[in-house]
Scaffold this active site. Structure first.
Site, short mmCIF file in Angstrom:
data_model
loop_
_atom_site.label_atom_id
_atom_site.label_comp_id
_atom_site.label_asym_id
_atom_site.label_seq_id
_atom_site.Cartn_x
_atom_site.Cartn_y
_atom_site.Cartn_z
N GLU A 133 96.92 59.68 59.36
CA GLU A 133 98.09 60.54 59.61
C GLU A 133 99.39 59.76 59.68
O GLU A 133 100.46 60.33 59.59
CB GLU A 133 97.92 61.40 60.87
N ASP B 213 91.06 67.55 76.02
CA ASP B 213 90.38 66.26 75.92
C ASP B 213 90.65 65.48 77.20
O ASP B 213 91.70 64.89 77.38
CB ASP B 213 90.90 65.51 74.69
N GLU C 73 101.70 60.03 71.92
CA GLU C 73 100.28 60.06 71.58
C GLU C 73 100.22 60.21 70.07
O GLU C 73 100.19 61.30 69.54
CB GLU C 73 99.56 61.20 72.31
N HIS D 37 88.18 64.03 71.31
CA HIS D 37 88.31 64.85 70.10
C HIS D 37 88.45 63.98 68.86
O HIS D 37 88.26 64.45 67.74
CB HIS D 37 89.50 65.81 70.23
#
Length: 371
Positions: free
Chosen positions: A140, A39, A131, A309
């Site tokens: 998440e 990405d 990240e 992404h």
């Protein structure tokens, strides 16, 4: 490095053990790391943030939360860090160690396998880099681990990379809704045929399960938000910020529920409101008394040439609503963590449409699942 290599988990939720295992297995595969490492928007933002702000790294201690392949740790070392602690919860740590050795940085970068909640470091750090962003930013729940790391290990003068984040919401048009409705109706028709045939051939009446089956299908086809790469032209109105996060001060309670009320205006002449698109951006600004020399933005907004992404999350309306330029939308938004799986999100979305003529359409309220 990745959307969630070092997630909350860490044995803290024993009843979610299966989910814990599945979650970490996904991020322990190189194919998944490759997707994120390919990405360019993502990679360029972190690369530029580090190397255009070397003063934050030179001779400093760095903690990389969820290091994955280890690339952020490697870049931190190359930018002059004295010591980098690269924490990774999965066996991807073994690949990270191999990369550290291959790049002759084992004297600087120490890869530690374990969850961030359980790891003990020998010192406080000057920089926390991670990240941590999931789909629509918070899916998440990895930011929990970053908060934990910050509260335990960041010096009072330390900086966060990224330092700020924002969630965006906008009205969109798309043909996906028609396909989803067709899939839902096809599944429903197939169920009725199944019920008839089961009764005719086997003498068992399955019709009592029709409603739960329909609810299940509705959730899957009509109420689950969709990952999509939206074209900028599909955004048919103004975008609103629904959440701003200061990574230096945010708490878990700040992100467990995202609640916002805002107004959107239709800016396209004559079109259909097919739903809403959600995306995020993050910024690398340093901190007030120690700012970045060059502020860097990583955005996942709809783009022709610079898609990521993460894409965008699309919340479909069934049926779409005909709108024109000048119509206004009053939106209420609530996103909470799923009770069944704290890494997934549930969204309650309410909207009132005020037409340019002054008339009001009947308000609607929908529930969605960000899975």
């Amino acid at each position: 490095m990745g959307s969630s290599e070092n997630a909350v988990g860490g044995g803290r939720t024993v009843d979610k053990g299966v989910d814990f295992a599945n979650y970490f297995c996904t991020y322990s595969f190189l194919y998944h790391q490759k997707e994120m490492l390919s990405d360019r928007v993502r990679m360029d933002a972190y690369f530029n943030a580090i190397f255009e702000n070397k003063h934050h790294f030179n001779e400093k201690t760095v903690l990389d939360v969820g290091t994955g392949s280890g690339i952020l740790a490697l870049w931190s070392a190359q930018a002059g860090a004295r010591k980098v602690y690269a924490v990774e919860a999965t066996k991807m740590s073994e690949h990270a160690r191999a990369l550290v050795r291959a790049n002759n940085l084992e004297h600087v970068v120490e890869v530690i396998e374990g969850s961030m909640e359980d790891v003990t470091l020998p010192e406080k750090v000057d920089v926390i880099i991670s990240e941590w962003m999931g789909y629509f930013l918070l899916r998440e729940s990895m930011f929990d681990s970053v908060i934990c790391a910050r509260d335990r290990w960041l010096k009072p003068t330390g900086v966060m990379y990224p330092s700020h984040a924002r969630m965006w919401f906008a009205p969109v048009r798309t043909g996906i809704g028609d396909h989803k409705m067709c899939d839902y109706q096809s599944g429903t028709d197939d169920w009725y045929n199944f019920v008839d045939e089961t009764k005719a051939y086997y003498g068992v009446d399955m019709s009592v399960l029709t409603k739960p089956f329909s609810d299940e299908q509705r959730k899957y086809y009509l109420q689950t938000s969709m990952w999509n790469h939206l074209h900028p032209h599909q955004v048919i109105g103004t975008a609103a910020i629904i959440k701003e996060i200061d990574c230096l001060t945010a708490t878990v309670s700040d992100i467990e529920k995202v609640r916002s009320k805002f107004s959107l205006s239709i800016t396209t002449e004559n079109t259909k409101l097919c739903g809403f698109g959600g995306w995020f951006d993050v910024h690398f600004r340093g901190r007030g008394e120690d700012p970045a020399v060059h502020e860097i933005e990583l955005t996942t907004a709809p783009s022709i040439d610079y898609g990521t992404h993460w894409g965008q999350q699309v919340f479909l309306l069934h049926p779409p609503i005909r709108v024109i330029e000048g119509d206004n939308l009053s939106v209420s938004f609530l996103m909470t963590r799923s009770k069944e799986n704290h890494r997934l999100m549930e969204v309650e979305l309410g909207c009132e449409v005020q037409l340019k003529s002054g008339n009001l359409l009947a308000p609607f309220k929908n529930k969605y699942y960000v899975e």
